[in-house]
Enzyme design. Structure first.
Site, PDB file in Angstrom:
ATOM      1  N   HIS A 106     -67.943  47.556  25.601  1.00 16.57           N
ATOM      2  CA  HIS A 106     -68.480  46.241  25.956  1.00 16.57           C
ATOM      3  C   HIS A 106     -69.817  45.936  25.298  1.00 16.57           C
ATOM      4  O   HIS A 106     -70.342  44.834  25.430  1.00 16.57           O
ATOM      5  CB  HIS A 106     -68.574  46.124  27.474  1.00 16.57           C
ATOM      6  CG  HIS A 106     -67.242  46.322  28.136  1.00 16.57           C
ATOM      7  ND1 HIS A 106     -66.843  47.519  28.685  1.00 16.57           N
ATOM      8  CD2 HIS A 106     -66.188  45.471  28.273  1.00 16.57           C
ATOM      9  CE1 HIS A 106     -65.604  47.401  29.155  1.00 16.57           C
ATOM     10  NE2 HIS A 106     -65.182  46.175  28.912  1.00 16.57           N
ATOM     11  N   HIS A 126     -64.132  40.403  25.784  1.00 20.17           N
ATOM     12  CA  HIS A 126     -63.269  39.423  25.143  1.00 20.17           C
ATOM     13  C   HIS A 126     -64.107  38.537  24.230  1.00 20.17           C
ATOM     14  O   HIS A 126     -65.225  38.151  24.560  1.00 20.17           O
ATOM     15  CB  HIS A 126     -62.484  38.613  26.176  1.00 20.17           C
ATOM     16  CG  HIS A 126     -63.324  37.852  27.178  1.00 20.17           C
ATOM     17  ND1 HIS A 126     -64.104  38.464  28.120  1.00 20.17           N
ATOM     18  CD2 HIS A 126     -63.506  36.526  27.354  1.00 20.17           C
ATOM     19  CE1 HIS A 126     -64.728  37.551  28.856  1.00 20.17           C
ATOM     20  NE2 HIS A 126     -64.379  36.375  28.419  1.00 20.17           N
ATOM     21  N   GLY A 160     -58.397  36.041  23.823  1.00 21.20           N
ATOM     22  CA  GLY A 160     -58.234  34.672  23.343  1.00 21.20           C
ATOM     23  C   GLY A 160     -57.808  34.559  21.895  1.00 21.20           C
ATOM     24  O   GLY A 160     -58.078  33.553  21.237  1.00 21.20           O
ATOM     25  N   MET A 180     -52.246  39.933  23.926  1.00 26.21           N
ATOM     26  CA  MET A 180     -51.383  40.165  25.085  1.00 26.21           C
ATOM     27  C   MET A 180     -50.420  38.986  25.254  1.00 26.21           C
ATOM     28  O   MET A 180     -49.348  38.957  24.680  1.00 26.21           O
ATOM     29  CB  MET A 180     -52.227  40.374  26.350  1.00 26.21           C
ATOM     30  CG  MET A 180     -53.028  41.668  26.335  1.00 26.21           C
ATOM     31  SD  MET A 180     -54.106  41.888  27.780  1.00 26.21           S
ATOM     32  CE  MET A 180     -52.914  42.225  29.063  1.00 26.21           C
ATOM     33  N   SER A 181     -50.847  37.987  26.031  1.00 21.72           N
ATOM     34  CA  SER A 181     -49.955  36.872  26.384  1.00 21.72           C
ATOM     35  C   SER A 181     -49.482  36.081  25.169  1.00 21.72           C
ATOM     36  O   SER A 181     -48.383  35.518  25.180  1.00 21.72           O
ATOM     37  CB  SER A 181     -50.639  35.938  27.382  1.00 21.72           C
ATOM     38  OG  SER A 181     -51.850  35.447  26.860  1.00 21.72           O
TER      39      SER A 181
END
Length: 201
Positions: A106, A126, A160, A180-181
């Site tokens: 991070h 992210h 994103g 991912m998605s």
């Protein structure tokens, strides 16, 4: 790995047969398919990964998240460790013999520390706003660039990611992206992977 990397991360929403069906289509075009099934037990993940191997998904394409014993037992392509992983776990006997180990980080100091411990790559995010991290501000391209300049191992950007954003990510010096998605939830997962793949080339 000199070519740009594409990591595809499961999100715990699909059955093993659904994962197998999509993985069978996309594995030739991706660096790694991460099995990240946080709600499943160790036994369930072991059986699931075994099932994927039986369905013809190459072991080298599969990265197990957070479970070194499975990565070692099934000789998968890699292991992804969470940022909460205690110091020196990478050097533990559990991890010896695992082909490739990545750690989620991070900030830049954390990335440097993981590199010294022996991580083969780090995953940072992210980067852009994403539904999975609602209310948490993205770290952005500038922080990504600073982190890339801080380490000598590959940095994989997550969060994103869309095909249109790939170039700006690569311009920071990052070695690739994780999605991912954008792939698992796509109407055409193979088409989605090819769109990312083309941008990464």
């Amino acid at each position: 790995m000199s070519q740009k990397e594409l990591h595809v991360i499961s999100g715990g929403k699909h059955t093993w047969s659904e994962i197998a069906k999509i993985a069978a289509q996309i594995h030739p075009y991706v660096t790694a398919i991460h099995i990240r099934e946080k709600t499943k037990s160790l036994d369930e993940v072991f059986i699931g990964v075994q099932y994927l191997l039986e369905q013809g998904i190459p072991a080298k394409s599969l990265y197990v998240n957070g479970l070194p014993s499975i990565a070692l037992a099934l000789q998968t392509g890699g292991l992804q460790l969470p940022g909460t992983t205690p110091s020196l776990v990478i050097q533990d006997e559990f991890c010896r013999g695992i082909q490739r180990i990545g750690v989620s980080v991070h900030h830049a100091d954390e990335a440097k520390w993981r590199e010294k411990e022996g991580a083969d790559y780090v995953m940072f995010g992210h980067i852009f706003a994403t539904n999975s991290k609602q209310g948490v501000p993205p770290r952005g391209l500038e922080q990504l660039k600073q982190l890339v300049n801080h380490v000598n191992i590959p940095v994989i950007a997550i969060g994103g990611m869309t095909p249109a954003r790939v170039k700006s990510v690569l311009d920071t010096g990052a070695s690739g992206i994780a999605v991912m998605s954008g792939i698992w939830d796509a109407a055409d997962p193979l088409g989605a992977v090819l769109a990312y793949h083309d941008e990464l080339q």
